[in-house]
Design a protein around this motif. Structure first.
Motif, PDB file in Angstrom:
ATOM      1  N   LEU A 101       0.871  -1.176   0.000  1.00  8.59           N
ATOM      2  CA  LEU A 101       0.000   0.000   0.000  1.00  8.59           C
ATOM      3  C   LEU A 101       0.910   1.229   0.000  1.00  8.59           C
ATOM      4  CD1 LEU A 101      -2.579  -1.127   2.729  1.00  8.59           C
ATOM      5  CD2 LEU A 101      -2.906  -1.143   0.248  1.00  8.59           C
ATOM      6  N   ASP A 103       2.850   4.556   0.269  1.00  9.42           N
ATOM      7  CA  ASP A 103       2.535   5.768   1.032  1.00  9.42           C
ATOM      8  C   ASP A 103       3.213   7.000   0.461  1.00  9.42           C
ATOM      9  OD1 ASP A 103       5.113   5.123   1.637  1.00  9.42           O
ATOM     10  OD2 ASP A 103       4.842   5.007   3.811  1.00  9.42           O
ATOM     11  N   ARG A 110      -2.783   4.185  -0.696  1.00  5.31           N
ATOM     12  CA  ARG A 110      -3.934   3.399  -1.122  1.00  5.31           C
ATOM     13  C   ARG A 110      -4.600   2.772   0.100  1.00  5.31           C
ATOM     14  NH1 ARG A 110      -1.911  -1.037  -4.772  1.00  5.31           N
ATOM     15  NH2 ARG A 110      -1.365   0.768  -6.061  1.00  5.31           N
ATOM     16  N   ARG A 111      -5.930   2.650   0.061  1.00  9.99           N
ATOM     17  CA  ARG A 111      -6.674   2.054   1.173  1.00  9.99           C
ATOM     18  C   ARG A 111      -6.564   0.527   1.138  1.00  9.99           C
ATOM     19  NH1 ARG A 111      -9.529   5.805   4.614  1.00  9.99           N
ATOM     20  NH2 ARG A 111     -10.941   4.073   5.012  1.00  9.99           N
ATOM     21  N   ASP A 113      -7.681  -3.120   0.969  1.00  9.76           N
ATOM     22  CA  ASP A 113      -8.806  -3.807   0.325  1.00  9.76           C
ATOM     23  C   ASP A 113      -8.713  -5.287   0.685  1.00  9.76           C
ATOM     24  OD1 ASP A 113     -10.709  -4.975  -1.266  1.00  9.76           O
ATOM     25  OD2 ASP A 113     -10.051  -4.043  -3.128  1.00  9.76           O
ATOM     26  N   PHE A 131      -3.873   1.620  10.526  1.00 16.93           N
ATOM     27  CA  PHE A 131      -5.186   1.416   9.923  1.00 16.93           C
ATOM     28  C   PHE A 131      -6.228   2.256  10.658  1.00 16.93           C
ATOM     29  CE2 PHE A 131      -5.051  -2.964   7.620  1.00 16.93           C
ATOM     30  CZ  PHE A 131      -4.006  -2.505   6.840  1.00 16.93           C
ATOM     31  N   ASP A 132      -7.046   2.992   9.903  1.00 18.71           N
ATOM     32  CA  ASP A 132      -8.139   3.721  10.540  1.00 18.71           C
ATOM     33  C   ASP A 132      -9.262   2.741  10.879  1.00 18.71           C
ATOM     34  OD1 ASP A 132      -9.574   3.246   8.184  1.00 18.71           O
ATOM     35  OD2 ASP A 132      -9.131   5.217   7.353  1.00 18.71           O
ATOM     36  N   ARG A 134     -12.182   2.160   9.674  1.00 17.22           N
ATOM     37  CA  ARG A 134     -12.770   1.429   8.539  1.00 17.22           C
ATOM     38  C   ARG A 134     -11.852   0.296   8.100  1.00 17.22           C
ATOM     39  NH1 ARG A 134     -12.496   1.738   2.943  1.00 17.22           N
ATOM     40  NH2 ARG A 134     -14.383   1.050   1.851  1.00 17.22           N
ATOM     41  N   GLU A 135     -10.563   0.585   8.011  1.00 17.21           N
ATOM     42  CA  GLU A 135      -9.625  -0.443   7.583  1.00 17.21           C
ATOM     43  C   GLU A 135      -9.521  -1.568   8.613  1.00 17.21           C
ATOM     44  OE1 GLU A 135      -6.330   1.575   4.748  1.00 17.21           O
ATOM     45  OE2 GLU A 135      -6.403   2.370   6.789  1.00 17.21           O
TER      46      GLU A 135
END
Length: 340
Positions: A101, A103, A110-111, A113, A131-132, A134-135
């Protein structure tokens, strides 16, 4: 038997059993008599039959792969972590599936997936990425063990170092050498996360300087998006332009410190004798650069995160937090203030 790759049908024919019996024998499943099992294994060895990875996965319900999620593999920290992780995985019969991912792209990294790893891995090691929420939900949706190297992600097993302490060691070393104006080259990638190494190292710089009554304002903190030598060069030049009175620089990574050394040399300032420089990591090129560094055992950390994931796969569901010691190694880039 004809020349070529040995198939499961060849083993079954030589042993006089069904392919299902061969498969059950190879995978250690019940329902095969001891004499038949030994006969099949002997013929397997004689013929040199190697079951395919996909066949083993279907039979056991395991992919025998662990995902390594990281920004990229080009930088020293990540390259060493991946190599060490792969060695432990191979020893234990696992493969690594690398999912990067980046940076360093415009607009941020990139988020995550989960579809990239879904049904392809038995566990996930996230290397130096925050990771936030959502992740985190997406990561948990995979339904496999996960652990974080370097970033102390709440709720997950974590392996790393005490980043505040590592930076404190660098600062205390310079303060002990008489330095009182100490600039900081920092990273910004994960600064929104208080558990990210970049922020913890910045905290260590501030706390240590404040404890000694020294200034640590924003004009002495020179951030870069990514902790590379190139960005360290840019950040060091910005710092020197703002504060030409600095006598020492601490960098959040050795690569940034190497960039700072080059920036000093371009200004005809001799690193160590005129401005001291200290980094964090223990990079392979530290000796060549004469760089004083707070060294961390990156390879041991990476090996340990894999060992803990394998333990989780074996049924140990405890969330662990393990920190490795760091050690300051002094070289020519740091010297006493009066020796300048």
């Amino acid at each position: 038997m004809s020349e070529g790759k040995v198939r499961i049908e060849d083993v079954a024919r030589e042993a006089g059993v069904s392919t299902a019996t061969v498969s059950r024998t190879i995978h250690g499943l019940p329902g095969v008599g001891a004499e038949t099992r030994e006969q099949v294994l002997e013929i397997t060895r004689e013929l040199g039959y190697i079951p395919s990875h996909s066949a083993m996965s279907l039979a056991s319900g395991s992919t025998h792969s662990i995902g390594l999620v990281l920004p990229d593999v080009s930088r020293w920290f990540f390259a060493n972590a991946v190599e060490a992780a792969e060695q432990i995985l191979r020893t234990n019969g696992y493969d690594a599936l690398i999912y990067s991912l980046p940076d360093y792209r415009e607009g941020g990294r990139r988020r995550f997936d989960p579809r990239v790893l879904d049904s392809k891995v038995d566990a996930v090691a996230v290397i130096s990425l925050f990771f936030d929420n959502r992740e985190v939900r997406l990561l948990r949706s995979l339904g496999v063990p996960a652990a974080f190297l370097s970033v102390d992600q709440p709720g997950f097993t974590h392996v790393g170092i005490d980043d505040e302490d590592a930076m404190s060691k660098a600062c205390e070393h310079l303060i002990g050498l008489g330095h009182r104006v100490i600039g900081h080259l920092s990273g910004m990638t994960n600064d929104k996360c208080p558990n990210a190494p970049t922020q913890r190292r910045r905290n260590g710089w501030r706390k240590t300087l404040l404890a000694h009554g020294l200034e640590c304002g924003l004009d002495l903190d020179s951030p870069a998006d990514i902790m590379t030598a190139k960005n360290g060069f840019v950040a060091a030049n910005a710092l020197l332009d703002r504060r030409p009175d600095v006598t020492a620089i601490v960098a959040s990574s050795d690569e940034m410190a190497m960039g700072a050394i080059q920036a000093l040399r371009d200004r005809s300032i001799e690193p160590g004798r005129q401005v001291s420089v200290v980094g964090i990591d223990g990079h392979d090129l530290d000796e060549a650069f004469g760089l004083t560094s707070v060294e961390q055992p990156v390879r041991r950390e990476a090996a340990r995160i894999i060992q803990l994931l394998l333990q989780q796969l074996a049924g140990d569901e405890r969330v662990r937090r393990e920190l490795f010691d760091t050690n300051l190694v002094r070289r020519a880039s740091s010297a006493r203030l009066e020796d300048r």
